[in-house]
Structures are given as C-alpha cells and as structure tokens.
Design a protein around this motif. Structure first.
Motif, PDB file in Angstrom:
ATOM      1  N   THR A  46       0.837  -1.193   0.000  1.00 33.96           N
ATOM      2  CA  THR A  46       0.000   0.000   0.000  1.00 33.96           C
ATOM      3  C   THR A  46       0.878   1.252   0.000  1.00 33.96           C
ATOM      4  O   THR A  46       1.722   1.432   0.877  1.00 33.96           O
ATOM      5  CB  THR A  46      -0.941   0.014   1.223  1.00 33.96           C
TER       6      THR A  46
ATOM      7  N   THR B  40       2.511   4.813   0.381  1.00 34.11           N
ATOM      8  CA  THR B  40       2.505   5.810   1.452  1.00 34.11           C
ATOM      9  C   THR B  40       2.874   7.204   0.948  1.00 34.11           C
ATOM     10  O   THR B  40       2.448   8.205   1.529  1.00 34.11           O
ATOM     11  CB  THR B  40       3.497   5.399   2.566  1.00 34.11           C
TER      12      THR B  40
ATOM     13  N   TYR C 260       0.390  10.376   0.582  1.00 25.98           N
ATOM     14  CA  TYR C 260      -0.884  10.057   1.223  1.00 25.98           C
ATOM     15  C   TYR C 260      -0.849  10.498   2.685  1.00 25.98           C
ATOM     16  O   TYR C 260       0.184  10.425   3.362  1.00 25.98           O
ATOM     17  CB  TYR C 260      -1.167   8.558   1.170  1.00 25.98           C
ATOM     18  N   THR C 261      -2.014  10.932   3.172  1.00 26.18           N
ATOM     19  CA  THR C 261      -2.129  11.210   4.604  1.00 26.18           C
ATOM     20  C   THR C 261      -2.304   9.892   5.338  1.00 26.18           C
ATOM     21  O   THR C 261      -2.571   8.844   4.729  1.00 26.18           O
ATOM     22  CB  THR C 261      -3.336  12.117   4.888  1.00 26.18           C
TER      23      THR C 261
ATOM     24  N   GLN D 122      -4.743   9.061   7.219  1.00 25.19           N
ATOM     25  CA  GLN D 122      -6.121   8.595   7.053  1.00 25.19           C
ATOM     26  C   GLN D 122      -6.316   7.947   5.689  1.00 25.19           C
ATOM     27  O   GLN D 122      -6.987   6.911   5.583  1.00 25.19           O
ATOM     28  CB  GLN D 122      -7.105   9.760   7.208  1.00 25.19           C
ATOM     29  N   GLU D 123      -5.732   8.511   4.634  1.00 24.39           N
ATOM     30  CA  GLU D 123      -5.853   7.924   3.302  1.00 24.39           C
ATOM     31  C   GLU D 123      -5.179   6.552   3.251  1.00 24.39           C
ATOM     32  O   GLU D 123      -5.711   5.610   2.637  1.00 24.39           O
ATOM     33  CB  GLU D 123      -5.233   8.866   2.262  1.00 24.39           C
ATOM     34  N   TYR D 124      -4.027   6.459   3.880  1.00 29.02           N
ATOM     35  CA  TYR D 124      -3.344   5.167   3.927  1.00 29.02           C
ATOM     36  C   TYR D 124      -4.192   4.148   4.682  1.00 29.02           C
ATOM     37  O   TYR D 124      -4.359   3.007   4.239  1.00 29.02           O
ATOM     38  CB  TYR D 124      -1.983   5.302   4.596  1.00 29.02           C
TER      39      TYR D 124
ATOM     40  N   ASP E 219      -7.463   4.083   5.167  1.00 29.92           N
ATOM     41  CA  ASP E 219      -8.655   3.706   4.408  1.00 29.92           C
ATOM     42  C   ASP E 219      -8.312   2.747   3.273  1.00 29.92           C
ATOM     43  O   ASP E 219      -9.033   1.768   3.031  1.00 29.92           O
ATOM     44  CB  ASP E 219      -9.346   4.948   3.846  1.00 29.92           C
ATOM     45  N   ALA E 220      -7.209   3.011   2.575  1.00 26.74           N
ATOM     46  CA  ALA E 220      -6.806   2.137   1.479  1.00 26.74           C
ATOM     47  C   ALA E 220      -6.416   0.750   2.000  1.00 26.74           C
ATOM     48  O   ALA E 220      -6.804  -0.277   1.432  1.00 26.74           O
ATOM     49  CB  ALA E 220      -5.638   2.759   0.721  1.00 26.74           C
TER      50      ALA E 220
ATOM     51  N   THR F 195     -11.721   0.974  -6.893  1.00 28.56           N
ATOM     52  CA  THR F 195     -11.266   2.076  -6.043  1.00 28.56           C
ATOM     53  C   THR F 195     -10.796   3.262  -6.882  1.00 28.56           C
ATOM     54  O   THR F 195     -11.128   4.423  -6.602  1.00 28.56           O
ATOM     55  CB  THR F 195     -10.126   1.595  -5.126  1.00 28.56           C
TER      56      THR F 195
ATOM     57  N   LYS G  84     -12.317   7.113  -7.136  1.00 28.39           N
ATOM     58  CA  LYS G  84     -11.520   8.303  -6.854  1.00 28.39           C
ATOM     59  C   LYS G  84     -11.403   9.219  -8.071  1.00 28.39           C
ATOM     60  O   LYS G  84     -11.567  10.438  -7.961  1.00 28.39           O
ATOM     61  CB  LYS G  84     -10.115   7.893  -6.405  1.00 28.39           C
TER      62      LYS G  84
END
Length: 326
Positions: A163, A165, A168-169, A171-173, A175-176, A242, A246
C-alpha cells in the motif's frame, strides 16, 4: 472403582467382590496362571460380543479363533506382568472380527491369593477408539487453522508493504489498507481452504462494496478459479473499482461501469479468461504522466498469474482488459 481398589477387595476375599466386578462399566477379565479365563464381567461380554460359557476355562489367546492372540497383549500378560506386578495404560490396537478395529488402554495387575499363594491376573480394558479419533480430528483442525492464519497474516503483511505511502495522509493510507484487507477477507469467505471460487461471485464480492449498483456485471460463461488465485484476482478488481471511485466514472453521479468476461483460446493449449472493465459517463480521461500504484498492482499481479493486463485511456472512459489462464 479402579483396578487397584478391585485388587484390594479380591485379595481380602471380600464377599461383594464378584458383584462389584459385574457392575464395572469397563471390560474386565480374570486369568489364572496359565492365562485361562476364570471370570469376565458383563461389560467384557457385551463389548467383545462373546458368550460367557464359550470363554470360561479357555486360554485368552485361543478365544474367538485366536482373535486375542495379539502380540502386544501377549507380551503384556505373559512377559511383563509376571515381572512387574502391574501395568497401567498399555495401548493395544487390533482389528477384531466381531467389533472391528479398536484401540484399548489396558491395565493389568497380578493378584496373589493369600490362602494358597495362587496367582491370578486382572486385565481391565478401556476403549479409547473414539476419543483417539476425536483427538486426531482436533489436531487436524488445529493444524489447518494455524495454516490458514499464517497464510492470512502473510496476505495482510503483503498488503501493508504494497500500500503506497508517498503523498498520502495517514487517514488515506488507513482507508486504502483497510479496504484491501476487507477484500481479502471476503475472498477467503468465497473460497475457504483449498476450494475453488466461481468467477462471477468473486467479481461481485470484490467490487460490490465500492461500486454498488453502478457496476453492472454482465453474466458470462461458467468459470472457476483455484484457491491460490482468488485473493490476487480480487485485489485487481478492487483496485479498478477504487480508482474508478476516486478518479474515474464512479467519481461522478452519472458514471457507471460495465464488467463482462468471456473465454478464449490462447497460445498453445492454454485457455484464457478475458475480462473487460469499461467505464462510461465519467469525467474526461487523460493519459497519465506516470504509472500509479493501482496500475502497477494490476499489471504485476496479472503477469504473476501468467496472464496480462492492458489499460486503455480513452477520453470517453477507461477500458481495462485482463487475461488470465484457466
């Protein structure tokens, strides 16, 4: 009542000893010095399907056409007991003609009568066939559970490592990452253990939570995927859904996706499952300036599975064609 208690009663000539022998729920047989049966309780008669008159006065090893002439049992009674006086929990497995294969724990005790110093041998049988089978089944289930947990943790670790990083914030990390774990868990439910998965059901589980009813899955020919391919294939289509949510068709109210598959003959003797992902009514698509994580994951996964993935960035909507050998 255990063998030691019975031994004390018989040694003392207790008047109730014979009655107590008959109330024991475990099979018990009493042998004289020549290993002939002098007594057997009702549990022994019932457990081994024998007639009392047919066994009294006969050698244990000659009963039932020699069904008791078991090497381990003969060694216990003829060799060990005369030297050690008592044995507890000696395991014997044998295929008996009347009751089938059984495993017994045998307790045996030498009894010397105080009046004439004659010797008897008390032999008590505990049938542990079912308990051993249940224990073996439990061990298999535990080993399988450990195996599946190890595999699942390996998948989760791989998802965490893959995933992205950068940029990405937290929170975004999160959620993903959680989204990919959810897909992996649903894939495991579709194909538990070593079973295969029906392809249409797999697609629905992979994209339904993301795209809902805006992803229209068109019925295709029957196709199944073996268990090792279930999670990676699920991850590919989850990644497409996904990205559509987005940046693609699912990012606008009127956008939708059509998902279909067919079977084609590939190179040599290979049969290919060809899946087409087509986005419609979304924002104008532009050719990306660099390959993102999603594109890398889809392309690398398809290649790893022996197939290919092609993404066409048509201004009217993204089209992805994924080919997998089946």
């Amino acid at each position: 009542m255990v063998l030691e208690d019975l031994y004390r009663l018989l040694r003392a000539g207790h008047v109730q000893a014979q009655g107590i022998v008959d109330t024991l729920t475990q099979p018990l047989v009493v042998l004289d010095q020549g290993f002939c049966v002098t007594n057997a309780n009702n549990a022994f008669i019932d457990a081994f399907k024998v007639d009392r008159d047919d066994i009294l006065g006969h050698s244990l090893f000659s009963l039932g056409n020699g069904q008791w002439d078991i090497a381990d049992l003969r060694k216990l009674i003829a060799e060990i007991i005369p030297k050690t006086a008592a044995v507890v929990g000696y395991e014997v497995t044998h295929d008996f003609p009347t009751i089938g294969q059984r495993t017994f724990l045998v307790d045996a005790r030498r009894l010397v009568h105080p009046d004439n110093n004659s010797t008897s041998i008390l032999v008590l049988f505990e049938d542990v066939t079912e308990s051993n089978r249940e224990r073996a089944e439990s061990d298999i289930i535990l080993a399988e559970t450990r195996h599946r947990m190890k595999n699942l943790f390996s998948v989760i670790r791989a998802l965490a490592m893959q995933t992205q990083t950068e940029g990405y914030t937290a929170q975004e990390y999160r959620d993903a990452f959680l989204g990919r774990i959810d897909v992996a868990l649903r894939a495991q439910e579709i194909a538990p253990g070593e079973t295969s998965a029906e392809f249409g059901s797999l697609l629905d589980a992979a994209v339904a939570a993301t795209g809902g009813n805006r992803i229209h899955i068109e019925a295709g020919p029957s196709a199944t995927l073996p268990s090792p391919k279930v999670v990676p294939v699920s991850m590919m289509f989850h990644e497409l859904a996904t990205n559509a949510l987005k940046y693609g068709a699912l990012s606008v109210p009127d956008g939708r996706v059509r998902l279909s598959w067919r079977i084609e003959e590939g190179d040599g003797d290979r049969t290919m499952l060809v899946t087409e992902w087509r986005e419609e009514n979304g924002p104008t698509v532009r050719q990306p300036t660099r390959r993102g994580y999603g594109t890398e994951l889809i392309t690398a996964t398809a290649k790893h599975l022996g197939g290919s993935a092609e993404q066409r960035f048509d201004p009217r909507g993204l089209t992805a064609i994924i080919k997998l050998p089946i």
